[in-house]
Design an enzyme around this catalytic site. Structure first.
Site, PDB file in Angstrom:
ATOM      1  N   ASP A  69       0.879  -1.254   0.145  1.00 20.98           N
ATOM      2  CA  ASP A  69      -0.018   0.088  -0.160  1.00 20.98           C
ATOM      3  C   ASP A  69       1.042   1.127   0.023  1.00 20.98           C
ATOM      4  OD1 ASP A  69      -1.596   2.133   0.739  1.00 20.98           O
ATOM      5  OD2 ASP A  69      -2.730   1.093   2.329  1.00 20.98           O
ATOM      6  N   ILE A  70       0.779   2.137  -1.067  1.00 20.39           N
ATOM      7  CA  ILE A  70       1.576   3.303  -1.287  1.00 20.39           C
ATOM      8  C   ILE A  70       1.340   4.422   0.100  1.00 20.39           C
ATOM      9  CG2 ILE A  70      -0.117   4.492  -2.641  1.00 20.39           C
ATOM     10  CD1 ILE A  70       2.883   5.297  -4.190  1.00 20.39           C
TER      11      ILE A  70
ATOM     12  N   GLY B 236      -3.477   2.085 -14.036  1.00 20.19           N
ATOM     13  CA  GLY B 236      -4.865   1.816 -13.650  1.00 20.19           C
ATOM     14  C   GLY B 236      -5.938   2.132 -14.571  1.00 20.19           C
TER      15      GLY B 236
ATOM     16  N   TYR C 130      -6.186   4.841 -15.881  1.00 21.22           N
ATOM     17  CA  TYR C 130      -5.922   5.530 -17.225  1.00 21.22           C
ATOM     18  C   TYR C 130      -5.308   4.759 -18.320  1.00 21.22           C
ATOM     19  CZ  TYR C 130      -6.434  10.228 -15.024  1.00 21.22           C
ATOM     20  OH  TYR C 130      -6.932  11.346 -14.518  1.00 21.22           O
TER      21      TYR C 130
ATOM     22  N   SER D 160      -0.462   6.011 -14.312  1.00 21.85           N
ATOM     23  CA  SER D 160      -1.410   5.638 -15.524  1.00 21.85           C
ATOM     24  C   SER D 160      -1.866   4.390 -15.749  1.00 21.85           C
ATOM     25  CB  SER D 160      -0.894   6.225 -16.895  1.00 21.85           C
ATOM     26  OG  SER D 160      -0.902   7.721 -16.713  1.00 21.85           O
TER      27      SER D 160
ATOM     28  N   ASN E 130      -5.244  13.693 -10.741  1.00 22.97           N
ATOM     29  CA  ASN E 130      -5.957  14.158 -12.308  1.00 22.97           C
ATOM     30  C   ASN E 130      -5.591  15.599 -12.218  1.00 22.97           C
ATOM     31  OD1 ASN E 130      -7.835  15.570 -10.461  1.00 22.97           O
ATOM     32  ND2 ASN E 130      -8.900  13.504 -10.197  1.00 22.97           N
TER      33      ASN E 130
ATOM     34  N   GLY F  59      -8.631   5.444  -7.171  1.00 24.08           N
ATOM     35  CA  GLY F  59      -7.570   4.655  -7.072  1.00 24.08           C
ATOM     36  C   GLY F  59      -6.594   5.289  -6.155  1.00 24.08           C
ATOM     37  N   VAL F  60      -5.210   5.344  -6.693  1.00 23.63           N
ATOM     38  CA  VAL F  60      -4.001   5.675  -5.726  1.00 23.63           C
ATOM     39  C   VAL F  60      -4.516   7.171  -5.311  1.00 23.63           C
ATOM     40  CG1 VAL F  60      -1.785   6.693  -5.845  1.00 23.63           C
ATOM     41  CG2 VAL F  60      -2.349   4.443  -6.836  1.00 23.63           C
ATOM     42  N   ASP F  61      -5.113   8.169  -5.977  1.00 19.77           N
ATOM     43  CA  ASP F  61      -5.268   9.484  -5.733  1.00 19.77           C
ATOM     44  C   ASP F  61      -6.181   9.532  -4.523  1.00 19.77           C
ATOM     45  OD1 ASP F  61      -5.351  12.342  -5.828  1.00 19.77           O
ATOM     46  OD2 ASP F  61      -6.710  12.396  -7.630  1.00 19.77           O
TER      47      ASP F  61
END
Length: 169
Positions: A9-10, A119, A121, A117, A23, A31-33
């Site tokens: 997990d980041i 995921g 994207y 990008s 974005n 997602g990550v964001d």
């Protein structure tokens, strides 16, 4: 610079800076964001609004506080969205290069990247891995440790193979 593959997990990476695959609007997302904004808390969004009132261009990067994350900073970068027709690979490469430049400006010596990008994207995962490893290997930086954090085992295996191969292409 040492490049490492990490499965996990980041938002749990104890590094100077965590890279967020953001974005253009810089107001949180999925997602990550979404994970970085959820764990980092409202301070991350407040700093995004203050620092990036007009958002950020694809391929660029900037930083904010990390809020409640174990990292000191979040480096936000906007990857190309292939679903929206953004197929220029140089934009993806720019995300990694610009993130390292921002890390250098901050004095960060350790950084954790997601696979930008790859995921929602829809960048092809194998090329996303190659772009990440090639760019991290060839970009001059003061960063001593760069982690590429893969959420699942299959992606981790691709990243580990690219890192240990003399030529990730």
């Amino acid at each position: 610079m040492e490049i490492r593959a990490v499965q996990g997990d980041i938002t749990r990476q104890d590094v100077d800076a965590v890279v967020n695959a953001a974005n253009n609007a810089m107001r949180g997302g999925g997602g990550v964001d979404g994970a970085i904004h959820r764990v980092g808390g409202p301070a991350v969004l407040a700093d995004c609004i203050a620092r990036f009132p007009d958002g950020l261009a694809t391929g660029d990067a900037g930083w904010t506080t990390a809020g409640n994350l174990p990292a000191r900073w979040v480096i936000h970068t906007v990857g190309p969205d292939r679903r929206a027709g953004q197929t220029d690979r140089s934009l993806l490469v720019s995300c990694y290069r610009r993130s390292l430049e921002v890390a250098d400006e901050l004095g960060a010596t350790s950084i954790a990247f997601p696979l930008i990008s790859a995921g929602v994207y829809a960048w092809p995962k194998s090329d996303a891995v190659r772009a990440a490893v090639e760019t991290l290997r060839t970009t001059p930086t003061q960063v001593r440790e760069a982690r590429i954090v893969a959420f699942d085992e299959a992606t981790y295996a691709l990243v580990e193979k690219a890192i240990t191969s003399p030529d990730p292409g």
